[in-house]
Scaffold this motif. Structure first.
Motif, mmCIF file in Angstrom:
data_model
loop_
_atom_site.group_PDB
_atom_site.id
_atom_site.type_symbol
_atom_site.label_atom_id
_atom_site.label_comp_id
_atom_site.label_asym_id
_atom_site.label_seq_id
_atom_site.Cartn_x
_atom_site.Cartn_y
_atom_site.Cartn_z
ATOM 1 N N THR A 13 1.074 -1.182 0.098
ATOM 2 C CA THR A 13 -0.040 0.053 -0.048
ATOM 3 C C THR A 13 0.744 1.442 -0.034
ATOM 4 O O THR A 13 0.391 2.421 -0.202
ATOM 5 N N GLN A 14 2.170 1.215 0.175
ATOM 6 C CA GLN A 14 2.924 2.344 0.410
ATOM 7 C C GLN A 14 3.569 2.881 -1.136
ATOM 8 O O GLN A 14 3.694 2.082 -2.190
ATOM 9 N N THR A 15 3.821 4.208 -1.194
ATOM 10 C CA THR A 15 4.175 4.626 -2.434
ATOM 11 C C THR A 15 5.661 4.446 -2.746
ATOM 12 O O THR A 15 5.987 4.684 -3.703
ATOM 13 N N TYR A 16 6.542 4.315 -1.499
ATOM 14 C CA TYR A 16 7.989 4.236 -2.005
ATOM 15 C C TYR A 16 8.351 2.950 -2.626
ATOM 16 O O TYR A 16 8.030 1.915 -2.242
ATOM 17 N N VAL A 17 9.053 3.253 -3.740
ATOM 18 C CA VAL A 17 9.618 2.042 -4.544
ATOM 19 C C VAL A 17 11.058 2.353 -4.653
ATOM 20 O O VAL A 17 11.344 3.364 -5.410
ATOM 21 N N GLY A 18 12.126 1.717 -4.088
ATOM 22 C CA GLY A 18 13.474 1.938 -4.357
ATOM 23 C C GLY A 18 13.995 0.640 -5.201
ATOM 24 O O GLY A 18 13.270 -0.078 -5.563
ATOM 25 N N ARG A 19 15.238 0.859 -5.431
ATOM 26 C CA ARG A 19 15.865 -0.211 -6.307
ATOM 27 C C ARG A 19 17.462 -0.211 -6.168
ATOM 28 O O ARG A 19 18.093 0.674 -5.644
ATOM 29 N N PHE A 20 18.000 -1.291 -6.361
ATOM 30 C CA PHE A 20 19.603 -1.578 -6.593
ATOM 31 C C PHE A 20 19.595 -2.340 -7.825
ATOM 32 O O PHE A 20 19.036 -3.043 -8.410
ATOM 33 N N ALA A 21 20.782 -1.692 -8.592
ATOM 34 C CA ALA A 21 21.005 -1.744 -9.772
ATOM 35 C C ALA A 21 22.370 -2.180 -10.249
ATOM 36 O O ALA A 21 23.153 -1.283 -10.927
ATOM 37 N N PRO A 22 22.891 -3.440 -9.907
ATOM 38 C CA PRO A 22 24.091 -3.649 -10.135
ATOM 39 C C PRO A 22 24.348 -4.181 -11.641
ATOM 40 O O PRO A 22 23.699 -4.462 -12.348
ATOM 41 N N THR A 23 25.662 -3.874 -12.004
ATOM 42 C CA THR A 23 26.330 -4.186 -13.408
ATOM 43 C C THR A 23 26.885 -5.754 -13.335
ATOM 44 O O THR A 23 27.769 -5.703 -12.435
ATOM 45 N N PRO A 24 26.780 -6.643 -13.852
ATOM 46 C CA PRO A 24 27.206 -8.113 -13.544
ATOM 47 C C PRO A 24 28.456 -8.043 -14.620
ATOM 48 O O PRO A 24 28.682 -9.181 -15.396
ATOM 49 N N SER A 25 29.410 -7.164 -14.317
ATOM 50 C CA SER A 25 30.606 -7.274 -15.117
ATOM 51 C C SER A 25 31.567 -7.813 -14.181
ATOM 52 O O SER A 25 32.751 -7.844 -14.286
#
Length: 315
Positions: A13-25
């Motif tokens: 129900t919360q509006t917060y959406v975060g992310r982690f975006a690693p590069t697989p090199s």
């Protein structure tokens, strides 16, 4: 690529959406863990969602087995993402649509300049170094490239300065035309640039908050400009940039600098080392990983004055 179940503490129900975006090199290292942990506990402190996106645009450098290794490392450290893990290599159609939209608004042009030519231009004083590499001097913008020539695509940055408030660094301002120039959005070999994919994916994933390393702070005004050009009617994410982990040589700990991969057998020790960079307390007798993460989330909420909106509604 659905490798996980929804975290039990998450409320949709919360509006917060975060992310982690690693590069697989390469595998995750301590610097990566600081970014992952910071974004994770910020999401949990807001009672929000924490998503993982694999930034594997350059398929020659990003191997599937490294992606699997990164996911295993995250799970071993108790960092369980919400929902499906997104891979950028599957999203080229969305990036092409975004490029076409920019072209329709006369915000792109074709460029045949090579990296070598730009490096040579720096040597001769025709170009200078910026936070994203050589500041593009606008060569092909001044002299249009013929349609039959192999070329990349550049974005025309706005002339006005970009201002934004970073949650951790404060008020920021940057003139893109003098610090970055017109950045490449798709290379001549058809590989999409990080900047375009980052902005498009944040929008389509519904990302509201971006918490990442301070080395990317100088690129945030560019991402804001791209977001405004592509999604003018949608609010941009709220940005916050975390401290960097430096090696003994004073350089940022990174895959390029051969930072050692996280050892999953020492997950608690790794997490405590990462937490120290975030100003979070240590444990003389470390509890379970799950309990550590919960305690750090409470500390983070207190330090950054984050209000639990669900609790405030009930009180």
């Amino acid at each position: 690529m659905d490798r996980t179940k929804r975290h039990p503490a998450t409320k949709t129900t919360q509006t917060y959406v975060g992310r982690f975006a690693p590069t697989p090199s390469g595998a995750l290292h301590l610097g990566s863990l600081v970014a992952a942990l910071g974004s994770y506990i910020d999401a949990r402190a807001h009672n929000g969602l924490w998503k993982v996106r694999i930034d594997d645009l350059d398929e020659q450098r990003c191997l599937p087995e490294t992606t699997e290794q990164i996911i295993t490392q995250l799970l071993a450290h108790g960092l369980v993402p919400d929902g499906e893990i997104i891979q950028q290599r599957t999203r080229h159609e969305r990036y092409t649509e975004a490029l076409n939209r920019l072209a329709d608004n006369a915000l792109t042009y074709r460029c045949r300049c090579t990296r070598k030519q730009l490096r040579d231009a720096m040597q001769t004083g025709l170009a200078s170094e910026g936070p994203a590499g050589p500041i593009y001097p606008g060569t092909c913008r001044k002299r249009p490239v013929a349609e039959h020539e192999v070329a990349g695509i550049r974005f025309i940055v706005p002339t006005e300065s970009i201002q934004y408030t970073d949650r951790f660094l404060g008020q920021m301002e940057q003139s893109l035309s003098t610090t970055i120039g017109d950045p490449i959005l798709r290379r001549s070999d058809d590989v999409f640039a990080y900047h375009l994919a980052e902005v498009v994916d944040n929008q389509t994933m519904g990302i509201t908050h971006v918490v990442r390393g301070a080395d990317l702070a100088a690129l945030t005004p560019l991402h804001i400009a791209l977001h405004s050009a592509l999604f003018p009617d949608s609010p941009q994410p709220v940005y916050g940039h975390l401290p960097l982990v430096l090696g003994s040589n004073g350089l940022k700990l990174s895959k390029t600098n051969h930072a050692p991969a996280l050892d999953n057998r020492h997950a608690r020790e790794n997490l405590m080392a990462a937490a120290a960079y975030l100003g979070l307390g240590a444990f003389s007798n470390p509890p379970t990983i799950d309990e550590m993460l919960k305690q750090w989330t409470r500390q983070w909420a207190e330090q950054h004055r984050i209000v639990d909106t669900e609790s405030s509604k009930e009180s």
